[in-house]
Design a protein around this motif. Structure first.
Motif, short mmCIF file in Angstrom:
data_model
loop_
_atom_site.label_atom_id
_atom_site.label_comp_id
_atom_site.label_asym_id
_atom_site.label_seq_id
_atom_site.Cartn_x
_atom_site.Cartn_y
_atom_site.Cartn_z
N PRO A 56 -0.93 -7.49 -1.84
CA PRO A 56 -0.91 -6.54 -0.73
C PRO A 56 -0.41 -5.17 -1.19
O PRO A 56 0.47 -5.08 -2.07
CB PRO A 56 0.06 -7.18 0.27
CG PRO A 56 0.11 -8.62 -0.11
CD PRO A 56 -0.10 -8.67 -1.59
N ALA A 57 -0.96 -4.13 -0.60
CA ALA A 57 -0.55 -2.77 -0.97
C ALA A 57 0.87 -2.48 -0.54
O ALA A 57 1.56 -1.65 -1.15
CB ALA A 57 -1.50 -1.75 -0.36
N GLU A 58 1.33 -3.14 0.54
CA GLU A 58 2.69 -2.91 1.03
C GLU A 58 3.67 -3.79 0.26
O GLU A 58 3.96 -4.91 0.65
CB GLU A 58 2.77 -3.20 2.53
CG GLU A 58 1.95 -2.23 3.36
CD GLU A 58 2.07 -2.51 4.85
OE1 GLU A 58 2.30 -1.55 5.61
OE2 GLU A 58 1.93 -3.68 5.25
N GLY A 59 4.15 -3.28 -0.84
CA GLY A 59 5.09 -4.00 -1.68
C GLY A 59 5.33 -3.19 -2.93
O GLY A 59 4.75 -2.12 -3.15
N PRO A 103 -1.89 -0.61 5.03
CA PRO A 103 -2.58 -1.89 4.83
C PRO A 103 -3.53 -1.84 3.65
O PRO A 103 -3.85 -0.78 3.12
CB PRO A 103 -3.34 -2.06 6.15
CG PRO A 103 -3.64 -0.65 6.58
CD PRO A 103 -2.44 0.16 6.16
N GLY A 104 -4.01 -3.01 3.25
CA GLY A 104 -4.99 -3.07 2.18
C GLY A 104 -4.55 -3.93 1.03
O GLY A 104 -3.45 -4.49 1.02
N GLY A 110 -2.40 15.45 -7.90
CA GLY A 110 -3.83 15.53 -7.65
C GLY A 110 -4.66 14.44 -8.29
O GLY A 110 -5.88 14.39 -8.09
N LYS A 111 -4.04 13.55 -9.06
CA LYS A 111 -4.76 12.47 -9.72
C LYS A 111 -4.38 11.13 -9.09
O LYS A 111 -3.25 10.92 -8.69
CB LYS A 111 -4.43 12.44 -11.21
CG LYS A 111 -4.78 13.73 -11.96
CD LYS A 111 -6.28 13.95 -11.99
CE LYS A 111 -6.62 15.20 -12.80
NZ LYS A 111 -8.08 15.47 -12.82
N PRO A 112 -5.34 10.18 -9.00
CA PRO A 112 -5.00 8.87 -8.45
C PRO A 112 -4.11 8.09 -9.41
O PRO A 112 -4.25 8.19 -10.64
CB PRO A 112 -6.36 8.17 -8.29
CG PRO A 112 -7.38 9.08 -8.83
CD PRO A 112 -6.75 10.33 -9.32
N LEU A 113 -3.17 7.33 -8.83
CA LEU A 113 -2.29 6.48 -9.65
C LEU A 113 -2.73 5.03 -9.58
O LEU A 113 -2.66 4.31 -10.58
CB LEU A 113 -0.85 6.62 -9.17
CG LEU A 113 0.20 5.86 -9.97
CD1 LEU A 113 0.20 6.31 -11.44
CD2 LEU A 113 1.59 6.03 -9.37
N TYR A 114 -3.18 4.59 -8.42
CA TYR A 114 -3.74 3.24 -8.28
C TYR A 114 -4.74 3.26 -7.13
O TYR A 114 -4.92 4.28 -6.46
CB TYR A 114 -2.65 2.20 -8.08
CG TYR A 114 -1.74 2.42 -6.90
CD1 TYR A 114 -2.04 1.89 -5.64
CD2 TYR A 114 -0.55 3.15 -7.01
CE1 TYR A 114 -1.22 2.09 -4.54
CE2 TYR A 114 0.28 3.36 -5.92
CZ TYR A 114 -0.06 2.82 -4.69
OH TYR A 114 0.75 3.03 -3.61
N TRP A 115 -5.43 2.13 -6.91
CA TRP A 115 -6.48 2.06 -5.90
C TRP A 115 -6.16 0.95 -4.90
O TRP A 115 -5.70 -0.13 -5.27
CB TRP A 115 -7.83 1.78 -6.55
CG TRP A 115 -8.49 2.99 -7.15
CD1 TRP A 115 -9.59 3.66 -6.65
CD2 TRP A 115 -8.15 3.66 -8.36
NE1 TRP A 115 -9.93 4.71 -7.47
CE2 TRP A 115 -9.06 4.73 -8.54
CE3 TRP A 115 -7.15 3.46 -9.32
CZ2 TRP A 115 -9.01 5.60 -9.61
CZ3 TRP A 115 -7.09 4.32 -10.41
CH2 TRP A 115 -8.00 5.38 -10.55
N VAL A 116 -6.43 1.21 -3.63
CA VAL A 116 -6.30 0.23 -2.56
C VAL A 116 -7.65 0.13 -1.86
O VAL A 116 -8.21 1.16 -1.43
CB VAL A 116 -5.20 0.64 -1.55
CG1 VAL A 116 -5.19 -0.32 -0.36
CG2 VAL A 116 -3.83 0.65 -2.24
N ASN A 117 -8.18 -1.11 -1.78
CA ASN A 117 -9.51 -1.32 -1.20
C ASN A 117 -10.54 -0.42 -1.87
O ASN A 117 -11.45 0.12 -1.23
CB ASN A 117 -9.49 -1.05 0.32
CG ASN A 117 -8.63 -2.04 1.07
OD1 ASN A 117 -8.27 -3.09 0.55
ND2 ASN A 117 -8.29 -1.71 2.32
N LEU A 154 -4.93 -0.88 -11.02
CA LEU A 154 -3.56 -0.46 -11.32
C LEU A 154 -3.51 0.29 -12.64
O LEU A 154 -4.37 0.08 -13.52
CB LEU A 154 -2.64 -1.68 -11.37
CG LEU A 154 -2.46 -2.41 -10.04
CD1 LEU A 154 -1.88 -3.80 -10.27
CD2 LEU A 154 -1.56 -1.61 -9.11
N PRO A 155 -2.52 1.17 -12.82
CA PRO A 155 -2.40 1.91 -14.09
C PRO A 155 -1.83 1.02 -15.19
O PRO A 155 -1.35 -0.10 -14.94
CB PRO A 155 -1.43 3.03 -13.74
CG PRO A 155 -0.55 2.43 -12.69
CD PRO A 155 -1.44 1.53 -11.88
#
Length: 374
Positions: free
Chosen positions: A216-219, A87-88, A103-110, A93-94
């Motif tokens: 939405p994060a789910e997509g 969820p979220g 080990g690195k973030p690709l995108y952010w949710v909430n 976004l990159p």
């Protein structure tokens, strides 16, 4: 009425020209024809004497390669879609062209980072209880270890009919997970839930971002490719048998530079060529072949380009060869070379390439002078 030798020779010369043309039309294949000789001829025939001036060549020792040059497209390989889980709402976004690494973030949710892990099994459940076992636990353990965290001893086992395989989630692994969460600015719960990390097969390059902040994060979030550049080539299905993984090739870039490459893969599926399928591709059936530059620096600065790829299907070193116009077809079958004194020498043919043909047989040697059609 019996014809004289002078009347028969032009027919033999016409046959030589006909054979040469036929061989040229099929050049690139390998022959295996052996001249057939009757016992009474004892391995030699004599062509009639004639007053016509002979054109001659010498049998040479050379290298023959059956090269084939095909067009290809340099790029980052096929596109794949990345879908988010959990969820979220997407909050960051990159950019296209960004590289996803372990080990690195690709995108952010909430406003929480979604970190890249490498492996072959996505996170599909919460990992929080000691005793859990599975390939998803293996991915977690392998990545924390690769990032420098002490995960303690682990136990792995193969799957059975009654129990899953993979690594067991231990107290030490849970503690390492907490330390990683704390170091990356997350709440140190010691629980990994789907959506907090994503699993990719290896480092990838973001091609296009298909979502927007607030979605939405789910997509579908983005599309990606490998980080290594490759060349996609379509090869006629009838010719692909001469190619194999690991084979060396030459890639010609748009600026005419030639760089070395390697066949990385040859697809097992044939594309197109079905007259009954209206959706099939036009033209003959083809097979997708992927070629990689041997040195990544050779294509630095080229994200996409049309190139030429030269394959050497057969490479023969130091063989005896003559122009195909020197081959003489015999009524008995097979081929021969004709000396200036009209003696015929039976030969076996090998590779045909660039108007030349590999020849071998008793009496054939380097420097030998033979007759050729003008």
């Amino acid at each position: 009425m019996t014809r004289t030798a002078d009347h028969r020779l032009p027919r033999r010369r016409r046959r030589r020209l006909t054979v040469a043309l036929a061989v040229l039309l099929t050049a690139g294949g390998a022959g295996g024809a052996t001249a057939a000789w009757s016992a009474r001829q004892g391995g030699g025939q004599t062509a009639p004497e004639h007053p016509i001036r002979l054109d001659t060549v010498k049998v040479t020792k050379t290298d023959l390669s059956t090269d084939r040059t095909l067009p290809g497209t340099l790029g980052y390989g096929p596109l794949r879609a990345l879908k988010g889980t959990g969820p979220g709402v997407l909050t960051k976004l990159p950019s296209p062209g960004a590289t996803a690494v372990r080990g690195k973030p690709l995108y952010w949710v909430n406003d929480q980072p979604v970190t890249v892990f490498l492996g072959d099994t996505p996170f599909f459940r919460a990992l929080d209880k000691p005793g859990l076992r599975g390939r998803d636990v293996t991915v977690l353990a392998d990545n924390l270890r690769a990032l420098g965290y002490d995960i303690g001893p682990t136990t792995d086992r193969a799957p059975t009919r009654h129990a899953p395989g993979g690594t067991e989630f231990t107290v030490e692994l849970g503690a390492a997970l907490k330390r990683w969460q704390r170091d990356t600015g997350q709440e140190a719960t010691g629980t990994l839930t789907p959506g907090r990390a994503l699993v990719l097969p290896g480092p990838v390059r973001v091609n296009t971002v298909t979502a927007a902040p607030g979605d939405p994060a789910e997509g579908e979030v983005l599309t990606y490719t490998t980080t290594a550049k490759s060349v996609a080539v379509s090869v006629d299905a009838a010719e692909v048998g001469a190619l194999h993984t690991g084979q060396s090739v030459t890639i010609t870039l748009p600026d005419s530079r030639e760089i070395p490459g390697t066949v990385a893969s040859v697809a097992g599926a044939v594309q197109g060529g079905s007259a009954d399928d209206q959706t099939a591709q036009a033209g003959p059936p083809t097979v997708a072949v992927t070629v990689t530059p041997r040195h990544a620096g050779d294509v630095k600065g080229l994200d996409s380009a049309s190139v030429q790829v030269r394959f050497s299907a057969t490479d023969r070193k130091g063989v005896l060869a003559v122009p195909v116009t020197a081959l003489l077809a015999l009524r008995e079958g097979g081929y021969a070379l004709q000396r200036p004194d009209s003696t015929l020498v039976p030969v076996e043919t090998g590779v045909f390439a660039d108007g030349m043909v590999e020849v071998s047989g008793t009496g054939v040697n380097e420097g030998m002078t033979v007759v050729t059609a003008s």
